[in-house]
Design a protein around this motif. Structure first.
Motif, short mmCIF file in Angstrom:
data_model
loop_
_atom_site.label_atom_id
_atom_site.label_comp_id
_atom_site.label_asym_id
_atom_site.label_seq_id
_atom_site.Cartn_x
_atom_site.Cartn_y
_atom_site.Cartn_z
N CYS A 1 0.84 -1.20 0.00
CA CYS A 1 0.00 0.00 0.00
C CYS A 1 0.87 1.25 0.00
O CYS A 1 2.04 1.21 0.38
CB CYS A 1 -0.91 0.02 1.23
N GLU A 2 0.26 2.34 -0.40
CA GLU A 2 0.91 3.65 -0.34
C GLU A 2 0.55 4.28 0.99
O GLU A 2 -0.62 4.28 1.40
CB GLU A 2 0.41 4.51 -1.50
N ASN B 1 -6.26 -0.95 -5.18
CA ASN B 1 -7.58 -0.75 -5.78
C ASN B 1 -8.12 0.66 -5.57
O ASN B 1 -9.23 0.98 -5.99
CB ASN B 1 -8.57 -1.78 -5.25
N GLY B 2 -7.34 1.51 -4.88
CA GLY B 2 -7.75 2.89 -4.62
C GLY B 2 -8.50 3.08 -3.32
O GLY B 2 -8.72 4.21 -2.90
N ASN B 3 -8.93 2.00 -2.67
CA ASN B 3 -9.58 2.11 -1.37
C ASN B 3 -8.57 2.59 -0.34
O ASN B 3 -7.37 2.29 -0.45
CB ASN B 3 -10.18 0.78 -0.94
N SER B 4 -9.04 3.29 0.68
CA SER B 4 -8.12 3.79 1.70
C SER B 4 -8.74 3.69 3.08
O SER B 4 -9.95 3.59 3.24
CB SER B 4 -7.73 5.24 1.40
N ILE B 5 -7.84 3.70 4.08
CA ILE B 5 -8.24 3.81 5.48
C ILE B 5 -7.38 4.91 6.09
O ILE B 5 -6.30 5.24 5.58
CB ILE B 5 -8.06 2.49 6.27
N PHE B 6 -7.87 5.48 7.17
CA PHE B 6 -7.11 6.49 7.91
C PHE B 6 -6.76 5.91 9.27
O PHE B 6 -7.63 5.38 9.97
CB PHE B 6 -7.92 7.77 8.07
N ILE B 7 -5.49 5.99 9.63
CA ILE B 7 -5.04 5.53 10.94
C ILE B 7 -4.52 6.75 11.71
O ILE B 7 -3.49 7.31 11.36
CB ILE B 7 -3.93 4.47 10.82
N PRO B 8 -5.24 7.19 12.73
CA PRO B 8 -4.84 8.39 13.46
C PRO B 8 -3.65 8.13 14.38
O PRO B 8 -3.47 7.02 14.88
CB PRO B 8 -6.09 8.74 14.29
N PHE B 9 -2.86 9.17 14.59
CA PHE B 9 -1.77 9.11 15.57
C PHE B 9 -2.39 9.27 16.96
O PHE B 9 -2.41 10.33 17.53
CB PHE B 9 -0.74 10.20 15.32
N ALA B 10 -2.92 8.16 17.48
CA ALA B 10 -3.65 8.18 18.75
C ALA B 10 -2.77 7.90 19.96
O ALA B 10 -3.26 7.91 21.08
CB ALA B 10 -4.79 7.18 18.70
N GLY B 11 -1.48 7.62 19.74
CA GLY B 11 -0.60 7.31 20.87
C GLY B 11 -0.96 5.96 21.48
O GLY B 11 -1.57 5.11 20.85
N GLY B 12 -0.55 5.78 22.72
CA GLY B 12 -0.83 4.55 23.44
C GLY B 12 -0.84 4.82 24.93
O GLY B 12 -0.25 5.80 25.40
N TYR B 13 -1.52 3.96 25.67
CA TYR B 13 -1.66 4.13 27.11
C TYR B 13 -0.73 3.20 27.88
O TYR B 13 -0.59 2.03 27.55
CB TYR B 13 -3.09 3.84 27.56
N VAL B 14 -0.10 3.75 28.90
CA VAL B 14 0.61 2.98 29.91
C VAL B 14 -0.04 3.39 31.23
O VAL B 14 -0.05 4.57 31.57
CB VAL B 14 2.13 3.29 29.92
N ASN B 15 -0.61 2.40 31.92
CA ASN B 15 -1.46 2.66 33.08
C ASN B 15 -2.60 3.56 32.61
O ASN B 15 -3.31 3.20 31.70
CB ASN B 15 -0.67 3.23 34.25
#
Length: 105
Positions: free
Chosen positions: A21-22, A40-54
């Protein structure tokens, strides 16, 4: 829990996504992340949501982590790690709070 054919992607599927994928840094509704575009031109968006510790969220707006279904032992599992410079599979402790991106079979 999700019902039906929903599941977490495997580490191998994340590798396939990385290689076929691009990936472009993008913003959606004021949130930074990656737009992942398939052949195929379909796309998804993955946000920079970080991660939780505790109960503390780290790297919100700068990094993203998505759980895979691939364990690497009792306390570690594979996630897809993303920041402004890199997209890679990464081993991380299972007790971290990371995002998920379920897929349908």
């Amino acid at each position: 829990i999700w019902g039906g054919a929903w599941r977490l992607p495997s580490a191998a599927e994340f590798s396939e996504l990385q290689n076929n994928c691009e990936w472009e840094i993008s913003s959606m509704n004021g949130v930074n992340g990656y737009k992942v575009i398939g052949k195929n031109g379909n796309s998804i968006f993955i946000p920079f949501a970080g991660g939780y510790v505790n109960e503390t969220c780290y790297y919100n707006g700068r990094q993203a982590y998505l759980w895979s279904s691939t364990p690497q032992g009792e306390i570690v599992s594979v996630c897809l790690f993303m920041d402004y410079n890199e997209v890679s599979n990464y081993n991380i402790n299972k007790d971290f709070g990371l995002s998920i991106r379920p897929v349908v079979r």
